[in-house]
Motif scaffolding. Sequence first.
Motif, PDB file in Angstrom:
ATOM      1  N   VAL A   1     148.419  97.223  64.556  1.00  0.00           N
ATOM      2  CA  VAL A   1     147.666  95.990  64.327  1.00  0.00           C
ATOM      3  C   VAL A   1     148.492  94.814  64.833  1.00  0.00           C
ATOM      4  O   VAL A   1     149.708  94.890  64.911  1.00  0.00           O
ATOM      5  CB  VAL A   1     147.321  95.778  62.829  1.00  0.00           C
ATOM      6  N   ASP A   2     147.810  93.743  65.174  1.00  0.00           N
ATOM      7  CA  ASP A   2     148.489  92.524  65.592  1.00  0.00           C
ATOM      8  C   ASP A   2     148.844  91.760  64.324  1.00  0.00           C
ATOM      9  O   ASP A   2     147.971  91.247  63.631  1.00  0.00           O
ATOM     10  CB  ASP A   2     147.573  91.697  66.488  1.00  0.00           C
ATOM     11  N   CYS A   3     150.131  91.714  63.991  1.00  0.00           N
ATOM     12  CA  CYS A   3     150.546  91.067  62.748  1.00  0.00           C
ATOM     13  C   CYS A   3     151.896  90.383  62.927  1.00  0.00           C
ATOM     14  O   CYS A   3     152.621  90.666  63.875  1.00  0.00           O
ATOM     15  CB  CYS A   3     150.611  92.076  61.604  1.00  0.00           C
ATOM     16  N   ASN A   4     152.197  89.495  61.991  1.00  0.00           N
ATOM     17  CA  ASN A   4     153.482  88.792  61.998  1.00  0.00           C
ATOM     18  C   ASN A   4     154.427  89.310  60.926  1.00  0.00           C
ATOM     19  O   ASN A   4     155.633  89.106  61.009  1.00  0.00           O
ATOM     20  CB  ASN A   4     153.269  87.295  61.780  1.00  0.00           C
ATOM     21  N   VAL A   5     153.873  89.919  59.886  1.00  0.00           N
ATOM     22  CA  VAL A   5     154.681  90.409  58.771  1.00  0.00           C
ATOM     23  C   VAL A   5     153.956  91.581  58.116  1.00  0.00           C
ATOM     24  O   VAL A   5     152.730  91.658  58.142  1.00  0.00           O
ATOM     25  CB  VAL A   5     154.958  89.287  57.736  1.00  0.00           C
ATOM     26  N   VAL A   6     154.720  92.491  57.549  1.00  0.00           N
ATOM     27  CA  VAL A   6     154.188  93.614  56.775  1.00  0.00           C
ATOM     28  C   VAL A   6     154.652  93.414  55.341  1.00  0.00           C
ATOM     29  O   VAL A   6     155.840  93.219  55.088  1.00  0.00           O
ATOM     30  CB  VAL A   6     154.703  94.974  57.310  1.00  0.00           C
ATOM     31  N   ILE A   7     153.709  93.449  54.402  1.00  0.00           N
ATOM     32  CA  ILE A   7     154.030  93.220  52.991  1.00  0.00           C
ATOM     33  C   ILE A   7     153.700  94.467  52.191  1.00  0.00           C
ATOM     34  O   ILE A   7     152.557  94.930  52.196  1.00  0.00           O
ATOM     35  CB  ILE A   7     153.239  92.022  52.432  1.00  0.00           C
TER      36      ILE A   7
END
Length: 78
Positions: free
Chosen positions: A45-51
């Motif tokens: 996925v296009d993301c900036n952070v994984v939480i």
Amino acid sequence: MPHQEPKSCIFEHIYFDLPNSMVFGRLVYESRHLFGEILATESPVDCNVVIAVLDFRVVVALGYAAKAGVASTTNTKN
């Protein structure tokens, strides 16, 4: 009746055991990290952070973030 060869249960690595547990010859931490890497490869996925939201998924999130090359954090709100 002959003894059957023991079979691995994926839930031992995902839900039941602590990250520092050794199950079927592998640390649960290592398995969960690898699951995250596999997930990042198979479902990017296009993301900036994984939480990570649940405790047992923290290591999976770390693996996903490492493979995806993004930052990771945990949910600290209870």
